[in-house]
Scaffold this active site. Structure first.
Site, PDB file in Angstrom:
ATOM      1  N   LYS A  22       0.836  -1.203   0.000  1.00  0.00           N
ATOM      2  CA  LYS A  22       0.000   0.000   0.000  1.00  0.00           C
ATOM      3  C   LYS A  22       0.876   1.260   0.000  1.00  0.00           C
ATOM      4  O   LYS A  22       0.610   2.196  -0.737  1.00  0.00           O
ATOM      5  CB  LYS A  22      -0.891  -0.058   1.254  1.00  0.00           C
ATOM      6  CG  LYS A  22      -1.914   1.022   1.382  1.00  0.00           C
ATOM      7  CD  LYS A  22      -3.037   0.589   2.307  1.00  0.00           C
ATOM      8  CE  LYS A  22      -2.668   0.627   3.784  1.00  0.00           C
ATOM      9  NZ  LYS A  22      -2.561   1.990   4.337  1.00  0.00           N
ATOM     10  N   ARG A  27       2.847   6.003  -3.174  1.00  0.00           N
ATOM     11  CA  ARG A  27       3.983   6.818  -3.647  1.00  0.00           C
ATOM     12  C   ARG A  27       4.169   6.705  -5.150  1.00  0.00           C
ATOM     13  O   ARG A  27       4.541   7.678  -5.812  1.00  0.00           O
ATOM     14  CB  ARG A  27       5.288   6.414  -2.944  1.00  0.00           C
ATOM     15  CG  ARG A  27       5.505   7.107  -1.589  1.00  0.00           C
ATOM     16  CD  ARG A  27       5.175   6.251  -0.480  1.00  0.00           C
ATOM     17  NE  ARG A  27       5.529   6.766   0.828  1.00  0.00           N
ATOM     18  CZ  ARG A  27       4.832   6.434   1.921  1.00  0.00           C
ATOM     19  NH1 ARG A  27       3.757   5.666   1.840  1.00  0.00           N
ATOM     20  NH2 ARG A  27       5.205   6.873   3.106  1.00  0.00           N
ATOM     21  N   GLY A  93      -5.175   7.735   5.862  1.00  0.00           N
ATOM     22  CA  GLY A  93      -4.279   8.702   6.500  1.00  0.00           C
ATOM     23  C   GLY A  93      -3.067   8.986   5.630  1.00  0.00           C
ATOM     24  O   GLY A  93      -2.582  10.125   5.563  1.00  0.00           O
ATOM     25  N   SER A 167       7.116   8.400  12.433  1.00  0.00           N
ATOM     26  CA  SER A 167       6.065   8.491  11.410  1.00  0.00           C
ATOM     27  C   SER A 167       6.633   8.685  10.016  1.00  0.00           C
ATOM     28  O   SER A 167       7.183   9.746   9.679  1.00  0.00           O
ATOM     29  CB  SER A 167       5.103   9.630  11.729  1.00  0.00           C
ATOM     30  OG  SER A 167       4.191   9.757  10.646  1.00  0.00           O
ATOM     31  N   GLN A 169       4.721   8.858   7.520  1.00  0.00           N
ATOM     32  CA  GLN A 169       3.806   9.767   6.827  1.00  0.00           C
ATOM     33  C   GLN A 169       4.247  11.212   7.004  1.00  0.00           C
ATOM     34  O   GLN A 169       4.192  12.001   6.060  1.00  0.00           O
ATOM     35  CB  GLN A 169       2.381   9.571   7.352  1.00  0.00           C
ATOM     36  CG  GLN A 169       1.814   8.200   6.979  1.00  0.00           C
ATOM     37  CD  GLN A 169       0.427   7.959   7.552  1.00  0.00           C
ATOM     38  OE1 GLN A 169      -0.065   8.730   8.361  1.00  0.00           O
ATOM     39  NE2 GLN A 169      -0.181   6.861   7.135  1.00  0.00           N
ATOM     40  N   ASP A 312       1.685  -1.174  12.672  1.00  0.00           N
ATOM     41  CA  ASP A 312       0.555  -1.744  11.922  1.00  0.00           C
ATOM     42  C   ASP A 312       0.306  -3.226  12.233  1.00  0.00           C
ATOM     43  O   ASP A 312      -0.816  -3.712  12.090  1.00  0.00           O
ATOM     44  CB  ASP A 312       0.804  -1.630  10.408  1.00  0.00           C
ATOM     45  CG  ASP A 312       0.604  -0.214   9.896  1.00  0.00           C
ATOM     46  OD1 ASP A 312       0.009   0.608  10.617  1.00  0.00           O
ATOM     47  OD2 ASP A 312       1.039   0.068   8.766  1.00  0.00           O
ATOM     48  N   ARG A 343      -6.520   1.447  18.171  1.00  0.00           N
ATOM     49  CA  ARG A 343      -6.098   0.041  18.163  1.00  0.00           C
ATOM     50  C   ARG A 343      -5.502  -0.389  19.499  1.00  0.00           C
ATOM     51  O   ARG A 343      -5.320  -1.587  19.725  1.00  0.00           O
ATOM     52  CB  ARG A 343      -5.076  -0.207  17.044  1.00  0.00           C
ATOM     53  CG  ARG A 343      -5.675  -0.157  15.674  1.00  0.00           C
ATOM     54  CD  ARG A 343      -4.651  -0.467  14.590  1.00  0.00           C
ATOM     55  NE  ARG A 343      -5.234  -0.210  13.274  1.00  0.00           N
ATOM     56  CZ  ARG A 343      -4.543   0.082  12.190  1.00  0.00           C
ATOM     57  NH1 ARG A 343      -3.220   0.155  12.254  1.00  0.00           N
ATOM     58  NH2 ARG A 343      -5.157   0.285  11.040  1.00  0.00           N
ATOM     59  N   ARG A 388      -7.537  -3.223   9.614  1.00  0.00           N
ATOM     60  CA  ARG A 388      -6.627  -4.180  10.282  1.00  0.00           C
ATOM     61  C   ARG A 388      -7.302  -4.887  11.456  1.00  0.00           C
ATOM     62  O   ARG A 388      -6.950  -6.015  11.789  1.00  0.00           O
ATOM     63  CB  ARG A 388      -5.333  -3.493  10.725  1.00  0.00           C
ATOM     64  CG  ARG A 388      -4.516  -2.984   9.536  1.00  0.00           C
ATOM     65  CD  ARG A 388      -3.073  -2.707   9.855  1.00  0.00           C
ATOM     66  NE  ARG A 388      -2.531  -1.739   8.917  1.00  0.00           N
ATOM     67  CZ  ARG A 388      -2.105  -2.004   7.677  1.00  0.00           C
ATOM     68  NH1 ARG A 388      -2.135  -3.233   7.217  1.00  0.00           N
ATOM     69  NH2 ARG A 388      -1.650  -1.045   6.888  1.00  0.00           N
TER      70      ARG A 388
HETATM   71  C1  S3P Z   1       2.391   4.495   6.319  1.00  0.00           C
HETATM   72  C2  S3P Z   1       2.947   4.836   7.513  1.00  0.00           C
HETATM   73  C3  S3P Z   1       2.433   4.373   8.805  1.00  0.00           C
HETATM   74  C4  S3P Z   1       1.435   3.224   8.667  1.00  0.00           C
HETATM   75  C5  S3P Z   1       0.492   3.374   7.524  1.00  0.00           C
HETATM   76  C6  S3P Z   1       1.229   3.591   6.216  1.00  0.00           C
HETATM   77  C7  S3P Z   1       2.979   5.054   5.085  1.00  0.00           C
HETATM   78  O1  S3P Z   1       1.818   5.440   9.492  1.00  0.00           O
HETATM   79  O2  S3P Z   1       0.697   3.074   9.864  1.00  0.00           O
HETATM   80  O3  S3P Z   1      -0.313   2.204   7.416  1.00  0.00           O
HETATM   81  O4  S3P Z   1       2.665   4.564   3.988  1.00  0.00           O
HETATM   82  O5  S3P Z   1       3.780   5.987   5.202  1.00  0.00           O
HETATM   83  P1  S3P Z   1       2.687   6.444  10.432  1.00  0.00           P
HETATM   84  O6  S3P Z   1       3.510   7.277   9.548  1.00  0.00           O
HETATM   85  O7  S3P Z   1       1.633   7.222  11.162  1.00  0.00           O
HETATM   86  O8  S3P Z   1       3.470   5.564  11.332  1.00  0.00           O
END
Ligand code: S3P
Length: 426
Positions: A22, A27, A93, A167, A169, A312, A343, A388
């Protein structure tokens, strides 16, 4: 809301390929949309999260075409442009946080919205560093939740920023904004998170230097436009984790899981299962892993969030802990509260429904295992909007005494074929 009943399976055997990763799928779409010319993507995740990213890239000006399992995406030659319509990130997210970085550097007004779950998740973690770069972002309330209003600009400047939580993200949102900034940007992380963004941008010709030491990692990016690429997406390790745990705790199982991404930040769950006594063989060819997992007796262990940055895989590891003998401790798990659902509470409640004694202390959670999945109780759980939690519950039900899962359709966020794949192993 859909309800799915999972029955105990007598025996599980077979080989499967989980969907494309994913993270890499999001990306690949984003980098292709930012590039000039046509990129191709093979193995894109079929989930709704990635579909949301794809739709938004089209709204911003990219052209998508699909033929024989190959997705082609062409970025507009003049760069992305603002859309008059809201950018609907659905349950994702990753879409919302990375997109906030991208559109911060695209002149115009952008409105980002999400579903009920996403609209409670903190966006202040991306708003703060992007504001330091000169971005203008308006969210709701003290944690800047969606809807977000971003006023994109072509005058962002580079920064050096240490991400205060683990993170990928947040790191990625900054790196995407930094592509259009006036000077280099450095992101520092104390816990090394998945390097998907920096690795893929580097492969697409962007100047990225990543330095690792015992204190973590720093990634410096020089502004530039990625070039069009041919992407092949590996299997998603976070999806493989569900079948890895199922293969371990089910009393009669032998499962092979093919072609999984081998990034160390993604496969920490394998180390945890090995420590718990898993009967598992791991074959790697370059960046790709194949796993073979068989029924075994697990023992409790201690897991630290650093081993599984992004956490995750924790809900399904909690199911493994519930089947193990002895107490398992999961430490520093506060980030679990900020995912598609809480979670932290959800994992404790799942293990309690299975019949375990569970407790928590601050950000640590503890499970006293039953020693064997055949002792699991039949249970019912509402996964709300959390894919999940659906899959972790299904693993417990299939290995144990069955499960009734409410809101099971939310599994489509990342793995629409999950229940079909599970059935092919029975
Ligand atoms: C992800 C980063 C993770 C993960 C999410 C996918 C990503 O989140 O939980 O399922 O693709 O960058 P965090 O950056 O909040 O850890």
């Amino acid at each position: 809301m859909s309800e799915v009943r999972v029955e105990h399976a007598e025996a599980l055997e077979g080989s499967l390929r989980v969907p494309g990763d994913k993270s890499a799928s999001h990306r690949a779409l984003m980098i292709s949309a930012l590039a000039e010319g046509e990129s191709t993507i093979v193995g894109l995740s079929p989930g709704l999260d990635v579909a949301a990213t794809s739709r938004i890239m089209e709204q911003l000006g990219a052209l998508r075409r699909d033929e024989d399992n190959v997705t082609s995406l062409t970025g507009p030659s003049g760069g992305l442009h603002a859309s008059a319509e809201a950018l609907d990130c659905g349950n994702s997210g990753t879409t919302m946080r990375l997109l906030t970085g991208i559109v911060s550097a695209v002149p115009g007004t952008h409105r980002l919205v999400g579903d009920a779950s996403l609209s409670t998740r903190p966006m202040d973690r991306v708003v703060a560093p992007l504001a330091l770069m000169g971005a203008s972002i308006q969210g709701q309330g003290p944690r800047s939740v969606a809807p977000l209003l971003v006023e994109g600009s072509d005058t962002l400047h580079g920064v050096t920023y240490e991400v205060p939580m683990a993170s990928a993200q947040v790191k990625s949102a900054i790196l995407f904004a930094a592509l259009g900034a006036s000077g280099p940007t450095t992101v520092v992380e104390r816990v090394r998170t998945r390097p998907t963004t920096e690795n893929m941008l580097s492969r697409a010709g962007v100047g990225v230097v990543s330095v690792e030491d015992y204190e973590g990692r720093s990634v410096t990016l020089h502004p530039g436009r990625p070039r069009a690429m041919a992407w092949t997406i590996p299997g998603d390790p976070s999806q493989a984790a569900f079948f890895a745990v199922l293969g371990c705790i089910h009393p009669r199982a032998s499962l092979e899981i093919l072609d999984i991404d081998n990034a160390p930040e993604r496969i920490g769950f394998l180390g945890v299962l090995q420590r718990m006594g898993a009967t598992m063989s791991v074959r790697s060819t370059g960046d790709i892993l194949t796993l073979v997992v068989r029924s075994c007796e697990l023992r409790g262990t201690e897991v630290h969030a650093k081993e599984i940055p992004s956490v995750d895989e924790v809900p399904v590891l909690v199911v493994a802990a519930a089947a193990a003998s002895g107490v398992s401790a999961f430490r520093e798990m506060g980030e679990l509260r900020l995912k598609e659902s809480n979670r932290f509470d959800g994992s404790l409640s799942l293990a309690a429904k299975l019949g375990c004694h569970v407790w928590s202390d601050g950000d640590d959670l503890f499970i006293e295992g039953l020693g064997d999945a055949s002792r699991f109780a039949d249970f019912a759980l509402d996964a709300t909007l959390d894919h999940r939690m659906v899959m972790a519950s299904a693993v417990a039900g299939c290995a144990g005494a069955g499960a009734s899962i409410m809101s099971a359709d939310t599994v489509s966020s990342s793995y629409p074929g999950f229940f079909n794949d599970l059935r092919t192993l029975e």
